[in-house]
Write a protein that holds these residues in place. Sequence first.
Motif, PDB file in Angstrom:
ATOM      1  N   GLU A   1      -5.725   9.138  -5.532  1.00  0.00           N
ATOM      2  CA  GLU A   1      -6.239   7.993  -6.280  1.00  0.00           C
ATOM      3  C   GLU A   1      -5.404   7.714  -7.533  1.00  0.00           C
ATOM      4  OE1 GLU A   1      -8.642   5.839  -5.492  1.00  0.00           O
ATOM      5  OE2 GLU A   1      -8.766   6.869  -3.576  1.00  0.00           O
TER       6      GLU A   1
ATOM      7  N   GLU B   1      -4.122   2.230  -8.639  1.00  0.00           N
ATOM      8  CA  GLU B   1      -4.736   2.250  -7.318  1.00  0.00           C
ATOM      9  C   GLU B   1      -3.662   2.404  -6.245  1.00  0.00           C
ATOM     10  OE1 GLU B   1      -6.972  -1.281  -6.858  1.00  0.00           O
ATOM     11  OE2 GLU B   1      -8.287  -0.875  -8.551  1.00  0.00           O
ATOM     12  N   ARG B   2      -4.117   2.574  -5.035  1.00  0.00           N
ATOM     13  CA  ARG B   2      -3.200   2.764  -3.922  1.00  0.00           C
ATOM     14  C   ARG B   2      -2.509   1.456  -3.522  1.00  0.00           C
ATOM     15  NH1 ARG B   2      -4.612   4.859   1.985  1.00  0.00           N
ATOM     16  NH2 ARG B   2      -2.490   5.301   2.579  1.00  0.00           N
ATOM     17  N   LYS B   3      -3.144   0.331  -3.771  1.00  0.00           N
ATOM     18  CA  LYS B   3      -2.572  -0.975  -3.450  1.00  0.00           C
ATOM     19  C   LYS B   3      -2.012  -1.632  -4.702  1.00  0.00           C
ATOM     20  CE  LYS B   3      -5.177  -2.016   0.649  1.00  0.00           C
ATOM     21  NZ  LYS B   3      -5.778  -3.050   1.439  1.00  0.00           N
TER      22      LYS B   3
ATOM     23  N   THR C   1       0.853  -1.186   0.000  1.00  0.00           N
ATOM     24  CA  THR C   1       0.000   0.000   0.000  1.00  0.00           C
ATOM     25  C   THR C   1       0.889   1.236   0.000  1.00  0.00           C
ATOM     26  OG1 THR C   1      -1.660  -1.203   1.256  1.00  0.00           O
ATOM     27  CG2 THR C   1      -1.866   1.191   1.185  1.00  0.00           C
ATOM     28  N   CYS C   2       0.646   2.117  -0.956  1.00  0.00           N
ATOM     29  CA  CYS C   2       1.417   3.354  -1.084  1.00  0.00           C
ATOM     30  C   CYS C   2       1.006   4.337   0.021  1.00  0.00           C
ATOM     31  CB  CYS C   2       1.171   3.968  -2.458  1.00  0.00           C
ATOM     32  SG  CYS C   2       2.199   5.403  -2.794  1.00  0.00           S
TER      33      CYS C   2
ATOM     34  N   ILE D   1      -2.159   7.052  -8.669  1.00  0.00           N
ATOM     35  CA  ILE D   1      -0.814   6.671  -8.237  1.00  0.00           C
ATOM     36  C   ILE D   1      -0.184   5.816  -9.322  1.00  0.00           C
ATOM     37  CG2 ILE D   1       0.479   5.322  -6.534  1.00  0.00           C
ATOM     38  CD1 ILE D   1      -1.583   6.167  -4.475  1.00  0.00           C
TER      39      ILE D   1
ATOM     40  N   GLU E   1      -2.272   9.470  -0.350  1.00  0.00           N
ATOM     41  CA  GLU E   1      -3.724   9.355  -0.240  1.00  0.00           C
ATOM     42  C   GLU E   1      -4.433   9.524  -1.580  1.00  0.00           C
ATOM     43  OE1 GLU E   1      -5.460   8.606   2.500  1.00  0.00           O
ATOM     44  OE2 GLU E   1      -3.698   8.483   3.771  1.00  0.00           O
TER      45      GLU E   1
ATOM     46  N   CYS F   1       6.304   4.249  -5.856  1.00  0.00           N
ATOM     47  CA  CYS F   1       4.989   4.776  -6.171  1.00  0.00           C
ATOM     48  C   CYS F   1       5.115   6.295  -6.191  1.00  0.00           C
ATOM     49  CB  CYS F   1       3.934   4.305  -5.180  1.00  0.00           C
ATOM     50  SG  CYS F   1       4.034   5.026  -3.548  1.00  0.00           S
TER      51      CYS F   1
ATOM     52  N   SER G   1       2.955  10.125  -6.955  1.00  0.00           N
ATOM     53  CA  SER G   1       1.704  10.837  -7.127  1.00  0.00           C
ATOM     54  C   SER G   1       2.072  12.294  -7.383  1.00  0.00           C
ATOM     55  CB  SER G   1       0.836  10.702  -5.876  1.00  0.00           C
ATOM     56  OG  SER G   1      -0.310  11.513  -5.998  1.00  0.00           O
TER      57      SER G   1
END
Length: 180
Positions: free
Chosen positions: A49, A64-66, A43-44, A51, A47, A81, A83
């Motif tokens: 969406e 996604e975050r995962k 999991t990054c 990513i 926060e 990751c 963003s």
Amino acid sequence: MRLEQTLPLLGLLLCAVGITAQEDKEVEGEFLVEISGTTVTITCPFEDEDIRWELFGTAGDTKERKFIIKDHDSSPANLSCSSGSQKRQLYLNARVCANCEELDALTVTGIITADLLITLGVLILVYYFSKGRKGRASSAGDRRPRGQKTQRPPPVPNPDYEPIRKGQREVYAGLEPRGF
């Protein structure tokens, strides 16, 4: 309270603090890595969406975050990751196995408690069954005849350590401490 009574309480308190600290890691801005069998889920910490994931420099297919790696072969991996302009990197060196069983904390606690109770039960049984045998003499253990116990004579006195007798202090007069 005595120390023996406070140690289990201290252990439970440390476990609770450790679990709380693990749950707060995601909030602190760190990666969260979960391993289940041969599947690794990362999991990054961002926060957002949108990513972007990179594995060994190649872009991942998910935004996604995962990020899920199925059938991981336990080889080290470089993940990142990002963003927007923010980017986090992770060196993943996770050992996985296909035949491993997962145990939650309650199961491990139950196993340890059951082991301690069984050990305590065996100790109590051994204590009560051996309690009545303390004073009994064994019939086969000692074959020599039992006669009257003879007293041993006192040991021969060592002349180097004679006791000080009244009126004979001059024997030890030369043993006074000398100043250097």
